[in-house]
Write a protein that holds these residues in place. Structure first.
Motif, PDB file in Angstrom:
ATOM      1  N   ASP A 164       0.803  -1.231   0.000  1.00  0.00           N
ATOM      2  CA  ASP A 164       0.000   0.000   0.000  1.00  0.00           C
ATOM      3  C   ASP A 164       0.833   1.277   0.000  1.00  0.00           C
ATOM      4  O   ASP A 164       0.274   2.369  -0.030  1.00  0.00           O
ATOM      5  CB  ASP A 164      -1.001   0.019   1.168  1.00  0.00           C
TER       6      ASP A 164
ATOM      7  N   LEU B 142      -0.935  -2.103  -9.038  1.00  0.00           N
ATOM      8  CA  LEU B 142      -1.077  -0.938  -8.148  1.00  0.00           C
ATOM      9  C   LEU B 142      -0.858   0.347  -8.932  1.00  0.00           C
ATOM     10  O   LEU B 142      -0.293   0.334 -10.022  1.00  0.00           O
ATOM     11  CB  LEU B 142      -0.045  -1.016  -7.021  1.00  0.00           C
ATOM     12  N   THR B 143      -1.266   1.457  -8.328  1.00  0.00           N
ATOM     13  CA  THR B 143      -1.027   2.783  -8.923  1.00  0.00           C
ATOM     14  C   THR B 143      -1.013   3.817  -7.804  1.00  0.00           C
ATOM     15  O   THR B 143      -1.683   3.631  -6.784  1.00  0.00           O
ATOM     16  CB  THR B 143      -2.144   3.154  -9.933  1.00  0.00           C
TER      17      THR B 143
ATOM     18  N   PRO C  72      -2.609   6.979  -6.188  1.00  0.00           N
ATOM     19  CA  PRO C  72      -4.009   7.405  -6.334  1.00  0.00           C
ATOM     20  C   PRO C  72      -4.180   8.677  -7.154  1.00  0.00           C
ATOM     21  O   PRO C  72      -5.245   8.887  -7.735  1.00  0.00           O
ATOM     22  CB  PRO C  72      -4.477   7.625  -4.890  1.00  0.00           C
TER      23      PRO C  72
ATOM     24  N   THR D 149      -9.792  11.785  -4.905  1.00  0.00           N
ATOM     25  CA  THR D 149      -8.607  11.385  -4.136  1.00  0.00           C
ATOM     26  C   THR D 149      -7.733  12.521  -3.599  1.00  0.00           C
ATOM     27  O   THR D 149      -6.807  12.244  -2.871  1.00  0.00           O
ATOM     28  CB  THR D 149      -7.704  10.475  -4.981  1.00  0.00           C
TER      29      THR D 149
ATOM     30  N   HIS E 176      -1.317  12.195  -0.302  1.00  0.00           N
ATOM     31  CA  HIS E 176      -1.063  10.753  -0.255  1.00  0.00           C
ATOM     32  C   HIS E 176       0.393  10.456   0.062  1.00  0.00           C
ATOM     33  O   HIS E 176       0.974   9.505  -0.460  1.00  0.00           O
ATOM     34  CB  HIS E 176      -1.503  10.117  -1.576  1.00  0.00           C
TER      35      HIS E 176
ATOM     36  N   GLU F 135       1.551   6.752  -1.036  1.00  0.00           N
ATOM     37  CA  GLU F 135       0.546   5.673  -1.016  1.00  0.00           C
ATOM     38  C   GLU F 135       0.347   5.072  -2.398  1.00  0.00           C
ATOM     39  O   GLU F 135       0.531   5.750  -3.425  1.00  0.00           O
ATOM     40  CB  GLU F 135      -0.785   6.242  -0.513  1.00  0.00           C
ATOM     41  N   LEU F 136      -0.052   3.809  -2.410  1.00  0.00           N
ATOM     42  CA  LEU F 136      -0.451   3.114  -3.633  1.00  0.00           C
ATOM     43  C   LEU F 136      -1.821   2.482  -3.401  1.00  0.00           C
ATOM     44  O   LEU F 136      -2.145   2.111  -2.264  1.00  0.00           O
ATOM     45  CB  LEU F 136       0.563   2.017  -3.982  1.00  0.00           C
ATOM     46  N   VAL F 137      -2.602   2.360  -4.464  1.00  0.00           N
ATOM     47  CA  VAL F 137      -3.937   1.735  -4.379  1.00  0.00           C
ATOM     48  C   VAL F 137      -4.056   0.743  -5.540  1.00  0.00           C
ATOM     49  O   VAL F 137      -3.291   0.814  -6.502  1.00  0.00           O
ATOM     50  CB  VAL F 137      -5.060   2.801  -4.463  1.00  0.00           C
ATOM     51  N   PRO F 138      -5.030  -0.178  -5.473  1.00  0.00           N
ATOM     52  CA  PRO F 138      -5.211  -1.118  -6.584  1.00  0.00           C
ATOM     53  C   PRO F 138      -5.492  -0.379  -7.890  1.00  0.00           C
ATOM     54  O   PRO F 138      -6.218   0.620  -7.911  1.00  0.00           O
ATOM     55  CB  PRO F 138      -6.426  -1.947  -6.151  1.00  0.00           C
TER      56      PRO F 138
ATOM     57  N   ASP G 185     -14.782   8.006 -12.960  1.00  0.00           N
ATOM     58  CA  ASP G 185     -13.612   8.076 -12.080  1.00  0.00           C
ATOM     59  C   ASP G 185     -12.752   9.329 -12.277  1.00  0.00           C
ATOM     60  O   ASP G 185     -12.055   9.744 -11.360  1.00  0.00           O
ATOM     61  CB  ASP G 185     -12.715   6.849 -12.322  1.00  0.00           C
TER      62      ASP G 185
END
Ligand code: FAD
Length: 487
Positions: A126, A150-151, A153, A181, A187, A231-234, A266
């Motif tokens: 994460d 991952l990416t 945000p 976001t 982040h 931070e990283l998110v799916p 999005d």
């Protein structure tokens, strides 16, 4: 505000100095002050070519040739050189990709090239810990290569920008993020920073919070970011974009306000074209998905125009602006063209009226064949850090960035064009601030006095100034914007 007159034709024009708001007309720096510099793991370059190579930024308007260039191998190198520079009264600026346009990262003193610190130290699940000189493009590519994918945000429109550079300005999610976001600075879990006293500090919301908040969006005033835990998110596999065209400001804004509130959408941004073009406004609304095509009818229900649908892989989508810029770099020498950019945050309740006022006044010359004008919506509640300044709350859940990214048509110096465009930016900004409550996004070319900066920081001015005194007491760091030029 007024701009100073252009110098006479026989003066040796080096560029526009945003701090003094005047033309620089002679050499200002020397390499000899670095003769007694400390031993380093990295390189300290004082040759003419290395110094000349970092004397301007993407705007090609302000010019300051430094006395030396540091290619650090470690934060220790930067700390040692900051201590040396402080002792000798030499200013220090950090250079990411130098994609600001009015000399924000230039100095006559020492330029620290962050790009030589470019390791991704750890990745996932994460967060990633990265050096400040890592390009977002490299982090996005590495994160997308993980399983599961991952990416970050929030990802800027152009991704060949450094982590340290965009975290110093704010980092609006030009192609990913923004609707839900927040900015890239929202982040960041932790930073490693070299302060203006030459100390290496870790900081976060829980440890040295004052430094953390003064550095995120702090335009390099209180510290040099050397590492960041971001931070990283799916990530989803694909991006499906609905491209919507308009010739009418009111219809465009009606649909824009619909799509930014639509739960399935999005990401949204828009382009403005010079009046008389067909279309004059284009809106790009994107849904990220894993392969099962989203419901197109639901995505565009109730809008006043039929979309063109474009479905691509996630990385193709994220790197679309990079491909455009890389192409112009090869074909028209994009890096060398003058770029007097105008970038402002507008309150959600004022954006439509402001654009209705400004858009009809723009000409093809205001954008140029290689320029672009963009609108980015941003959900206000997702922006949590005190320093990238936003307009005062106005009851709207949205704020918008307007960019008028003017690019000259032909290469070479053109003081008359620069003066015309800086005057335009000054005029546009004064009206946007005074009539509509706009706030500068300080990546572009709007000349600012210290008084302008005080007004810009508003109720954060004293806190920021205190942090400057604490972490950079001799004002060594980042003189380019001229925020604390009078202490
Ligand atoms: C084609 C294009 C598209 C863009 N799209 C977006 C977008 O979608 N969203 C967005 O927010 N911005 C966007 N930008 C603007 C971009 O965020 C700024 O130009 C930013 O300055 C770029 O980062 P950089 O690595 O070039 O930083 P630089 O321009 O090198 O640095 C920016 C400022 O921070 C200071 N600095 C740099 N590194 C550090 C460090 N490690 N520690 C402390 N201070 C430092 C510099 O001295 C300078 O004052 C775009 C720019 C371009 C050219």
């Amino acid at each position: 505000m007024t701009s100073r007159p252009v110098p006479s034709a026989n003066a040796a024009v080096l560029g526009f100095d945003p701090a003094e708001r005047t033309w620089v007309t002679g050499p200002a720096t020397t390499a000899s002050s670095f003769a007694a510099a400390p031993a380093l793991e990295g390189e300290l370059l004082i040759d003419e070519a290395s110094r000349q190579a970092v004397a301007t930024d993407l705007g090609n308007i302000a010019v300051h040739k430094p006395g030396a260039v540091l290619r650090p191998r470690s934060a220790r190198d930067i700390a040692a050189m900051v201590r040396f520079c402080r002792a000798h009264g030499i200013t220090v600026s950090t250079r990411g990709q130098a994609h600001t346009t009015l000399g924000q990262g230039l100095t006559d003193g020492l330029v620290v090239e962050a790009r030589s610190l470019n390791r991704i130290h750890s990745l996932g699940p994460d967060v990633a810990e990265v050096d400040a000189g890592v390009h977002w493009k490299d982090l996005v590519t590495a994160a997308f290569g993980q399983s599961p994918r991952l990416t970050p945000p929030a990802v800027t429109g152009y991704t060949s920008l450094t982590v340290g550079g965009t975290l110093s300005v704010g980092g609006l999610g030009g192609l990913v993020g923004a609707l839900r976001t927040g900015l890239q600075v929202d982040h960041v879990r932790e930073l490693e920073v070299v302060t203006g006293t030459g100390d290496i500090e870790r900081c976060s919301l829980h440890h040295r919070r004052d430094l953390f908040e003064a550095v995120l969006g702090g335009l390099g005033q209180c510290g040099i970011i050397t590492k960041a835990v971001v931070e990283l998110v799916p990530a989803k596999e694909r991006a499906r974009t609905y491209v919507l065209e308009y010739t009418d400001n009111a219809a465009f804004f009606r649909d824009l306000r619909t799509v930014i509130e639509r739960p399935g959408i999005d990401h949204v941004y828009a382009e403005l074209y010079a009046p008389g073009s067909r279309p004059t406004h284009k809106c790009y609304a994107t849904v990220f998905h894993d392969g099962a095509a989203p419901d197109d009818e639901a995505a565009v229900a109730g809008l006043s125009t039929e979309p063109v649908v474009d479905d691509t892989g996630y990385l193709d989508y994220v790197f679309s602006i990079d491909r455009l810029v890389d192409g112009m770099r090869e074909t028209v020498g994009w890096d060398g063209l003058l770029k007097p950019w105008y970038d402002v945050w507008l309150p959600g309740s004022a954006v439509e009226d402001y654009i209705a006022e400004v858009h009809p006044t723009l000409t093809a010359r205001d954008i140029g064949p290689y320029g672009i004008s963009l609108i980015y919506p941003q959900r206000r509640s997702a922006v949590t850090r005190p320093l990238p300044r936003l307009p005062e709350p106005d009851g709207s859940p949205w704020v918008f960035v307007l960019d008028i990214n003017t690019v000259a048509e032909t290469p070479g110096d053109d003081p008359a064009f620069v003066k015309e465009m800086l005057d335009r930016n000054t005029r546009l900004f004064a009206r946007a601030r005074d009539r509509y409550g706009a706030v500068l996004y300080p990546i572009g070319s709007v000349p600012f006095t210290e008084q302008d900066w005080r007004a810009h920081y508003g109720d954060q001015w004293e806190t920021f100034r205190e942090a400057k005194k604490r972490y950079d007491p001799d004002s060594v760091l980042t003189p380019g914007p001229g925020i604390f030029r009078n202490g």
